[in-house]
Design a protein around this motif. Structure first.
Motif, mmCIF file in Angstrom:
data_model
loop_
_atom_site.group_PDB
_atom_site.id
_atom_site.type_symbol
_atom_site.label_atom_id
_atom_site.label_comp_id
_atom_site.label_asym_id
_atom_site.label_seq_id
_atom_site.Cartn_x
_atom_site.Cartn_y
_atom_site.Cartn_z
ATOM 1 N N ALA A 20 0.811 -1.219 0.000
ATOM 2 C CA ALA A 20 0.000 0.000 0.000
ATOM 3 C C ALA A 20 0.846 1.272 0.000
ATOM 4 O O ALA A 20 0.537 2.230 -0.710
ATOM 5 C CB ALA A 20 -0.938 0.004 1.205
ATOM 6 N N SER A 21 1.907 1.290 0.802
ATOM 7 C CA SER A 21 2.693 2.508 0.955
ATOM 8 C C SER A 21 3.288 3.013 -0.355
ATOM 9 O O SER A 21 3.088 4.182 -0.717
ATOM 10 C CB SER A 21 3.790 2.289 2.002
ATOM 11 O OG SER A 21 4.567 3.444 2.152
ATOM 12 N N PRO A 22 4.031 2.188 -1.113
ATOM 13 C CA PRO A 22 4.571 2.697 -2.386
ATOM 14 C C PRO A 22 3.495 2.992 -3.420
ATOM 15 O O PRO A 22 3.688 3.853 -4.289
ATOM 16 C CB PRO A 22 5.490 1.560 -2.853
ATOM 17 C CG PRO A 22 5.011 0.346 -2.143
ATOM 18 C CD PRO A 22 4.508 0.827 -0.825
ATOM 19 N N LEU A 23 2.350 2.300 -3.335
ATOM 20 C CA LEU A 23 1.256 2.606 -4.262
ATOM 21 C C LEU A 23 0.677 3.991 -3.977
ATOM 22 O O LEU A 23 0.397 4.758 -4.896
ATOM 23 C CB LEU A 23 0.158 1.549 -4.139
ATOM 24 C CG LEU A 23 0.243 0.348 -5.086
ATOM 25 C CD1 LEU A 23 -0.851 -0.663 -4.754
ATOM 26 C CD2 LEU A 23 0.145 0.787 -6.529
ATOM 27 N N LEU A 24 0.490 4.292 -2.691
ATOM 28 C CA LEU A 24 -0.060 5.603 -2.333
ATOM 29 C C LEU A 24 0.864 6.728 -2.768
ATOM 30 O O LEU A 24 0.411 7.832 -3.090
ATOM 31 C CB LEU A 24 -0.293 5.677 -0.823
ATOM 32 C CG LEU A 24 -1.448 4.852 -0.265
ATOM 33 C CD1 LEU A 24 -1.532 4.994 1.244
ATOM 34 C CD2 LEU A 24 -2.766 5.272 -0.902
ATOM 35 N N ALA A 25 2.170 6.457 -2.784
ATOM 36 C CA ALA A 25 3.132 7.480 -3.191
ATOM 37 C C ALA A 25 2.968 7.849 -4.663
ATOM 38 O O ALA A 25 3.420 8.920 -5.085
ATOM 39 C CB ALA A 25 4.550 6.983 -2.931
ATOM 40 N N LEU A 26 2.338 6.991 -5.453
ATOM 41 C CA LEU A 26 2.152 7.250 -6.880
ATOM 42 C C LEU A 26 0.797 7.863 -7.209
ATOM 43 O O LEU A 26 0.568 8.279 -8.346
ATOM 44 C CB LEU A 26 2.295 5.939 -7.673
ATOM 45 C CG LEU A 26 3.627 5.202 -7.553
ATOM 46 C CD1 LEU A 26 3.595 3.936 -8.402
ATOM 47 C CD2 LEU A 26 4.791 6.099 -7.971
ATOM 48 N N ALA A 27 -0.114 7.888 -6.250
ATOM 49 C CA ALA A 27 -1.467 8.382 -6.527
ATOM 50 C C ALA A 27 -1.462 9.879 -6.806
ATOM 51 O O ALA A 27 -0.715 10.639 -6.184
ATOM 52 C CB ALA A 27 -2.380 8.078 -5.347
ATOM 53 N N CYS A 28 -2.298 10.300 -7.762
ATOM 54 C CA CYS A 28 -2.385 11.724 -8.081
ATOM 55 C C CYS A 28 -3.710 12.319 -7.614
ATOM 56 O O CYS A 28 -4.158 13.348 -8.110
ATOM 57 C CB CYS A 28 -2.198 11.948 -9.583
ATOM 58 S SG CYS A 28 -3.328 11.012 -10.624
ATOM 59 N N SER A 29 -4.371 11.638 -6.665
ATOM 60 C CA SER A 29 -5.576 12.181 -6.048
ATOM 61 C C SER A 29 -5.378 12.158 -4.531
ATOM 62 O O SER A 29 -4.388 11.624 -4.022
ATOM 63 C CB SER A 29 -6.813 11.361 -6.458
ATOM 64 O OG SER A 29 -6.610 9.982 -6.222
ATOM 65 N N ASP A 30 -6.302 12.747 -3.817
ATOM 66 C CA ASP A 30 -6.192 12.867 -2.365
ATOM 67 C C ASP A 30 -6.205 11.487 -1.707
ATOM 68 O O ASP A 30 -7.119 10.683 -1.912
ATOM 69 C CB ASP A 30 -7.350 13.710 -1.842
ATOM 70 C CG ASP A 30 -7.242 13.960 -0.347
ATOM 71 O OD1 ASP A 30 -6.147 13.782 0.203
ATOM 72 O OD2 ASP A 30 -8.272 14.310 0.265
ATOM 73 N N VAL A 31 -5.171 11.196 -0.910
ATOM 74 C CA VAL A 31 -5.040 9.867 -0.288
ATOM 75 C C VAL A 31 -5.333 9.908 1.215
ATOM 76 O O VAL A 31 -5.138 8.907 1.896
ATOM 77 C CB VAL A 31 -3.621 9.295 -0.511
ATOM 78 C CG1 VAL A 31 -3.321 9.143 -1.988
ATOM 79 C CG2 VAL A 31 -2.565 10.163 0.176
ATOM 80 N N SER A 32 -5.809 11.036 1.726
ATOM 81 C CA SER A 32 -5.988 11.171 3.174
ATOM 82 C C SER A 32 -7.004 10.170 3.718
ATOM 83 O O SER A 32 -6.787 9.546 4.767
ATOM 84 C CB SER A 32 -6.403 12.592 3.530
ATOM 85 O OG SER A 32 -7.587 12.959 2.846
ATOM 86 N N LEU A 33 -8.121 9.987 3.013
ATOM 87 C CA LEU A 33 -9.135 9.022 3.461
ATOM 88 C C LEU A 33 -8.573 7.604 3.437
ATOM 89 O O LEU A 33 -8.793 6.824 4.356
ATOM 90 C CB LEU A 33 -10.385 9.113 2.573
ATOM 91 C CG LEU A 33 -11.508 8.101 2.894
ATOM 92 C CD1 LEU A 33 -12.015 8.288 4.315
ATOM 93 C CD2 LEU A 33 -12.647 8.229 1.881
ATOM 94 N N LYS A 34 -7.828 7.289 2.371
ATOM 95 C CA LYS A 34 -7.228 5.957 2.247
ATOM 96 C C LYS A 34 -6.211 5.708 3.362
ATOM 97 O O LYS A 34 -6.185 4.629 3.966
ATOM 98 C CB LYS A 34 -6.554 5.826 0.879
ATOM 99 C CG LYS A 34 -5.717 4.571 0.713
ATOM 100 C CD LYS A 34 -6.593 3.346 0.571
ATOM 101 C CE LYS A 34 -5.787 2.127 0.168
ATOM 102 N NZ LYS A 34 -5.282 1.351 1.252
ATOM 103 N N GLU A 35 -5.384 6.685 3.660
ATOM 104 C CA GLU A 35 -4.390 6.555 4.732
ATOM 105 C C GLU A 35 -5.077 6.335 6.078
ATOM 106 O O GLU A 35 -4.656 5.480 6.872
ATOM 107 C CB GLU A 35 -3.510 7.802 4.802
ATOM 108 C CG GLU A 35 -2.458 7.884 3.736
ATOM 109 C CD GLU A 35 -1.481 9.003 4.016
ATOM 110 O OE1 GLU A 35 -0.306 8.720 4.231
ATOM 111 O OE2 GLU A 35 -1.902 10.176 4.021
#
Length: 317
Positions: A185-200
């Motif tokens: 999950a961690s390296p995938l979230l680093a590539l996201a170009c949308s808001d990841v706050s809810l996912k985190e």
């Protein structure tokens, strides 16, 4: 400021970097990880076969141990084969489709969560065996064991549903290179170009819920076990009672130590290289060590292995 949604293109596949920074030692690492993986398969399959065919091991403790061995085999098989292919430079080995990446993340999380719950069930089994020996047959019957194991697998399966769903709702429109050897999950979230706050937030809460719930059962079980052992006056009886728990406690310490470090915190990590080393430990090294820990610290498993070897030698004559 994010680019306009209309100009964004969704990433169709990812590239797993793996250990590209250690290219000079890739053949050594390939040999090391291949040996570790093969040992993991052989050791865990040996545990499953021993428990299946030795009537003396047809007990709840070993019933749970076979489930743990199945999990260890699946746990490593989800990630290691593709990583090994990457070391050899097999065509397409470093590429994984978007759907394949999410599937790998789901299965890996599912098996890891199931192992947490299973270790808690095994701790409960040891608690009843040490603290309530006269009620053991009633409290840990075969029906209870099957229900506990089923609950562990079901709980593990449900754990990644929300996190992976939220991951699937993110947009990946920029670089598609994952600095890891599997889709974590961690390296995938680093590539996201949308808001990841809810996912985190969801990841952190789900991780803490699984880790805290299972570790609370383990801590409560071993707290009662220690209290019971302290009241046993005979040193020999105390050692015998503790020996039945030592292997499980060692496995729990190894597994939970690395998991708490990796997942009970914000998922976008600051040191990816160090995270990869820790991931190697709990996803590759620990599954190899667990069968050794159980066999070295358990006389019944050693005896069953001795009987199996002697019987095979006798048949070969």
């Amino acid at each position: 400021m994010q680019p306009d949604t209309a100009n964004q293109t969704h990433t169709a596949e990812f590239v797993l970097v793996g250990f590209a920074e250690l290219r000079e030692t890739r053949l050594f690492l390939f040999s090391l990880f291949l040996t570790t993986y093969l040992l993991t398969l052989v050791e865990n399959l040996a545990i499953i076969v021993l428990v299946r065919f030795d009537p003396r091991l047809h007990r709840p403790m070993y019933f749970f141990l076979t489930h743990l061995s199945c999990l260890e085999i699946g746990y490593t098989s989800v990630t290691v084969p593709k990583m090994l292919a990457g070391f050899l430079g097999v065509a397409g080995s470093q590429r994984i489709s978007y759907a394949g990446c999410l599937t790998q993340l789901f299965v890996f999380t599912f098996l890891g969560a199931t192992e947490c719950f299973l270790l808690a069930a095994m701790a409960y089994d040891r608690y009843v065996a040490v603290c309530l020996p006269l009620r053991y047959a009633a409290l840990v019957s075969w029906g209870a064991c099957v229900r506990l194991a089923a609950a562990c697998w079901l709980g593990g399966f449900l754990t990644p549903v929300l996190p992976v769903y939220l991951m699937s709702r993110l947009r990946f429109c920029g670089p598609n290179v994952i600095d890891h050897f599997f889709c974590d999950a961690s390296p995938l979230l680093a590539l996201a170009c949308s808001d990841v706050s809810l996912k985190e937030t969801a990841d952190l809460l789900v991780s803490l819920a699984v880790l805290l719930a299972s570790s609370a059962v383990i801590a409560a079980s071993y707290g009662r076990i220690v209290w019971t052992l302290l009241r046993i006056r005979a040193a020999a009886e105390r050692r015998k009672a503790f020996s039945t728990c030592a292997a499980h406690l060692t496995v729990v310490s190894l597994f939970y130590g690395t998991l708490f470090f990796m997942y009970a915190r914000t998922r976008v990590a600051s040191c990816i290289s160090f995270n990869k080393v820790v991931s190697v430990f709990y996803s590759i090294v620990t599954p190899m060590l667990n069968p050794l820990i159980y066999s070295l610290r358990n006389r019944e498993v050693n005896a069953a292995l001795g009987r199996a070897v002697s019987c095979r030698s006798w048949k070969g004559q």
